[in-house]
Design an enzyme around this catalytic site. Structure first.
Site, PDB file in Angstrom:
ATOM      1  CD  GLU A  15      37.623  56.360  54.476  1.00  0.00           C
ATOM      2  OE1 GLU A  15      36.436  56.069  55.498  1.00  0.00           O
ATOM      3  OE2 GLU A  15      38.508  56.555  55.043  1.00  0.00           O
ATOM      4  N   GLY A  62      35.724  45.286  49.565  1.00  0.00           N
ATOM      5  CA  GLY A  62      36.519  45.378  50.946  1.00  0.00           C
ATOM      6  C   GLY A  62      36.618  44.021  51.324  1.00  0.00           C
ATOM      7  CE  LYS A 112      42.949  48.589  40.552  1.00  0.00           C
ATOM      8  NZ  LYS A 112      41.990  49.499  39.715  1.00  0.00           N
ATOM      9  CD  GLU A 148      27.701  53.210  48.710  1.00  0.00           C
ATOM     10  OE1 GLU A 148      28.532  52.034  48.322  1.00  0.00           O
ATOM     11  OE2 GLU A 148      28.263  54.061  49.188  1.00  0.00           O
ATOM     12  CB  CYS A 201      31.982  57.091  50.585  1.00  0.00           C
ATOM     13  SG  CYS A 201      33.366  58.266  50.884  1.00  0.00           S
TER      14      CYS A 201
HETATM   15  P1  NAI Z   1      34.725  48.554  43.491  1.00  0.00           P
HETATM   16  O1  NAI Z   1      34.889  48.613  45.033  1.00  0.00           O
HETATM   17  O2  NAI Z   1      34.656  47.371  42.975  1.00  0.00           O
HETATM   18  O3  NAI Z   1      36.245  49.387  43.047  1.00  0.00           O
HETATM   19  C1  NAI Z   1      36.982  50.434  43.847  1.00  0.00           C
HETATM   20  C2  NAI Z   1      38.426  49.998  43.476  1.00  0.00           C
HETATM   21  O4  NAI Z   1      38.733  48.565  43.725  1.00  0.00           O
HETATM   22  C3  NAI Z   1      38.798  50.163  41.950  1.00  0.00           C
HETATM   23  O5  NAI Z   1      40.319  50.581  41.947  1.00  0.00           O
HETATM   24  C4  NAI Z   1      38.760  48.616  41.453  1.00  0.00           C
HETATM   25  O6  NAI Z   1      39.426  48.411  40.280  1.00  0.00           O
HETATM   26  C5  NAI Z   1      39.123  47.739  42.770  1.00  0.00           C
HETATM   27  N1  NAI Z   1      38.959  46.630  42.503  1.00  0.00           N
HETATM   28  C6  NAI Z   1      37.700  45.665  42.212  1.00  0.00           C
HETATM   29  N2  NAI Z   1      37.881  44.651  42.548  1.00  0.00           N
HETATM   30  C7  NAI Z   1      38.835  44.255  43.191  1.00  0.00           C
HETATM   31  C8  NAI Z   1      39.402  43.061  43.675  1.00  0.00           C
HETATM   32  N3  NAI Z   1      38.874  42.015  43.613  1.00  0.00           N
HETATM   33  N4  NAI Z   1      40.830  43.139  44.401  1.00  0.00           N
HETATM   34  C9  NAI Z   1      41.203  44.497  44.678  1.00  0.00           C
HETATM   35  N5  NAI Z   1      40.905  45.567  43.922  1.00  0.00           N
HETATM   36  C10 NAI Z   1      39.698  45.593  43.413  1.00  0.00           C
HETATM   37  O7  NAI Z   1      33.726  49.406  43.175  1.00  0.00           O
HETATM   38  P2  NAI Z   1      32.934  49.716  41.667  1.00  0.00           P
HETATM   39  O8  NAI Z   1      32.799  48.408  40.973  1.00  0.00           O
HETATM   40  O9  NAI Z   1      33.747  50.812  40.999  1.00  0.00           O
HETATM   41  O10 NAI Z   1      31.496  50.356  42.222  1.00  0.00           O
HETATM   42  C11 NAI Z   1      30.479  49.521  42.483  1.00  0.00           C
HETATM   43  C12 NAI Z   1      29.767  50.312  43.688  1.00  0.00           C
HETATM   44  O11 NAI Z   1      30.477  50.381  44.980  1.00  0.00           O
HETATM   45  C13 NAI Z   1      29.197  51.582  43.471  1.00  0.00           C
HETATM   46  O12 NAI Z   1      27.992  51.720  42.788  1.00  0.00           O
HETATM   47  C14 NAI Z   1      29.162  52.230  44.999  1.00  0.00           C
HETATM   48  O13 NAI Z   1      27.970  51.575  45.243  1.00  0.00           O
HETATM   49  C15 NAI Z   1      30.298  51.283  45.747  1.00  0.00           C
HETATM   50  N6  NAI Z   1      31.368  52.292  45.818  1.00  0.00           N
HETATM   51  C16 NAI Z   1      31.720  52.905  46.895  1.00  0.00           C
HETATM   52  C17 NAI Z   1      32.602  53.842  46.962  1.00  0.00           C
HETATM   53  C18 NAI Z   1      32.990  54.805  48.104  1.00  0.00           C
HETATM   54  O14 NAI Z   1      33.696  55.662  48.111  1.00  0.00           O
HETATM   55  N7  NAI Z   1      32.349  53.944  49.267  1.00  0.00           N
HETATM   56  C19 NAI Z   1      33.637  53.948  45.946  1.00  0.00           C
HETATM   57  C20 NAI Z   1      33.344  53.308  44.637  1.00  0.00           C
HETATM   58  C21 NAI Z   1      32.031  52.623  44.565  1.00  0.00           C
END
Ligand code: NAI
Ligand code: MG
Length: 498
Positions: free
Chosen positions: A266, A249, A191, A401, A300
């Site tokens: 991660e 997470g 996904k 973050e 990240c």
């Molecule tokens: P997110 O963690 O919500 O999204 C990452 C993935 O998880 C996307 O594919 C999203 O569709 C999916 N997702 C979202 N909610 C979910 C759920 N309840 N169950 C299963 N999958 C789900 O992150 P987002 O909203 O894109 O970014 C928000 C903040 O998160 C950023 O500003 C940053 O601080 C952090 N982030 C950190 C990342 C990293 O590599 N450590 C990557 C992306 C975001």
């Protein structure tokens, strides 16, 4: 494949081609709901493509296909056949690399210079996992039972893997999930992030072309709360490999409880980068700068808490700020651009929100600090390299973050003090040390509570070297032998021979 220089949505073969559907069981299908959503080019704010909006029903179909494939002929593929598939996929990715880099650039906004430079890493990963496919082995273990027993272990693929990835590097993130799955004989339902789903779809086409059997790799585009949550909670998924925010997470772990599926996480960070007065400052200035400004801070492990020894604090922070000002911010399709836009209007709001919080908290902006809106930049989501000085440990900009090009610079005076303060965070992903003193470098390498410590460099990565988090940056490792183990089960076999 035609070379696209610079990336142009109107001429990109994937963007001008067929509708962007879901890839399930080796076929391109509409979402069951018939719905679609738009993905944007963050440099211009314009719609790049309309993509099928998968939800729980589509995830259900994809998991069924992945299960059938896992139980089908794929189960009997020899290690060298899986290796050959990965090598073929690597060759295809190599042949189409320019197009893939352009797609990443257009969809998520990383400068084309950066996505082009990810070539070695992307190909290196695929070929590394290809090598791992023939390196999987159990052990024969001497036992002490009375009588004659042979005991040995088998390593078996975990099964159906749900892979959920973020938007900050779609090409490498996709390879990081399907690589170990193909190497071990798992099947995958991936996904992608709703902000940047296109490269994963193009990679699915290349998997098909490489001869990956139907159902082994499935890609379901859609939103996190619907498609992502359905995948995380699905009772027939054996493992979820997640990359993203720590808040999501935590939801993934809760969703995994139903069938106690395996989870690897991660997550994010607030990584310390520690600069001592004896460091080679000519290297440390751009090093510490790019530890945060690269990919506009959307990494990240970005080294966002910059601890600088008091004796050089004013000079060093001024130099990093000046370095940031030399970086060319602009449309990510421009080959000269060094810092592109943030991925979305939401990320822009989030990062500019933190810029305001930093000022309210009393931090002193040395550079940047405001969204850029000159000329064409107003259409995109641009924030310039920003250095905040006079940051204190307890400020929100030192603890949370931000995921933007924002450095929080904090002075320190003593080694033990900076170790303690650097570790005073709920995260533990990356960390940096700049010093010419070997003993001190070793001391910090052992003392920093983080999954990676970079000394006199930052963000070095290799397919053979494990990467992952301590504390709230998650668990499990990607890259390296440990990564392959995450996709394997260990079975003990006993045979009574007496
Ligand atoms: P997110 O963690 O919500 O999204 C990452 C993935 O998880 C996307 O594919 C999203 O569709 C999916 N997702 C979202 N909610 C979910 C759920 N309840 N169950 C299963 N999958 C789900 O992150 P987002 O909203 O894109 O970014 C928000 C903040 O998160 C950023 O500003 C940053 O601080 C952090 N982030 C950190 C990342 C990293 O590599 N450590 C990557 C992306 C975001
Ligand atoms: Mg996009």
């Amino acid at each position: 494949m035609n070379v696209i220089t610079p990336p142009d949505p109107a001429r990109h073969p994937f963007l001008t081609g067929k509708p962007k559907r879901l890839f399930i069981d080796g076929k391109w299908v509409e979402a069951a709901s018939g719905k679609t959503f738009d993905t944007l080019n963050p440099s211009t704010g314009s719609v790049l493509a309309s993509v099928a909006e998968g939800d729980a029903e589509d995830i259900g179909r994809a998991v069924e296909a992945a299960r059938r494939a896992f139980d089908g002929p794929w189960r009997r593929f020899k290690p060298f056949e899986r290796q050959n598939l990965l090598l073929k996929l690597a060759d295809l990715v190599e042949r189409h690399f320019e197009e893939l880099a352009a797609l990443d650039t257009l969809d998520m906004g990383a400068p084309i210079s950066r996505t082009r430079a990810s070539r070695l890493r992307a190909l290196g990963m695929l070929r590394y996992y290809a090598g791992q496919a023939t390196a999987i082995h159990g052990e024969t273990i001497e036992n002490s039972l009375p009588g004659d027993y042979v005991s040995f272990t088998l390593k078996e693929p975990v099964g159906v893997v749900g892979a959920i990835i973020p938007w900050n590097g779609p090409l490498t993130a996709t390879i990081w999930k399907i690589g170990p799955a193909l190497a071990t004989g798992c099947t995958v339902v991936l996904k992608p992030a709703e902000e940047a789903p296109l490269t994963s779809l193009r990679l699915a086409e290349l998997c098909q072309e490489a001869g990956v059997p139907p159902g082994v790799v499935n890609v379901v585009t859609g939103y996190g709360e619907t498609a992502g949550a359905a995948l995380a909670g699905h009772p027939d998924v054996d493992k979820v490999a997640f990359t993203g925010s720590h808040l999501t997470g935590q939801k993934i772990i809760q969703a995994s409880a139903g069938n106690l599926k395996r989870v690897s996480l991660e997550l994010g960070g607030k990584s310390p980068d520690v600069v001592f007065a004896d460091a080679d400052l000519d290297a440390a200035v751009p090093g510490a700068g790019m530890a945060v400004f690269a990919n506009s801070g959307q990494i990240c492990s970005a080294g966002t808490r910059l601890f600088v020894e008091q004796a050089i604090y004013e000079e060093f922070t001024a130099r990093v700020a000046a370095y940031g000002k030399t970086l060319r911010v602009g449309n990510s399709s421009d080959p000269e651009t060094q810092v592109g836009p943030l991925v979305s209007p939401e990320q822009l709001d989030r990062v500019t929100g933190y810029l305001a919080i930093g000022r309210q908290e009393g931090a002193r902006p040395l550079s940047g600090g405001e969204r850029l809106t000159d000329g064409d930049l107003a259409q995109g989501y641009f924030v310039p390299p920003t250095v905040f000085a006079d940051v204190r440990d307890e400020m929100r900009i030192a603890q949370e973050e931000i995921f933007g090009p924002v450095i929080s610079a904090i002075p320190f005076t003593d080694v033990d003090e900076v170790i303690e303060r650097a570790n005073r965070t709920s995260f533990g992903l990356g960390s940096g040390v700049w010093t010419q003193d070997v003993s001190r470098a070793h001391k910090l390498a052992r003392s920093l509570r983080a999954g990676s410590v970079w000394v006199n460099c930052y963000q070095a990565m290799d397919p053979a070297v494990p990467f992952g988090g301590y504390k709230m940056s998650g668990y499990g490792r990607e890259s390296g032998k440990q990564h392959v183990e995450e996709y394997l089960n260990v079975k003990a076999v006993w045979i009574k021979t007496g």
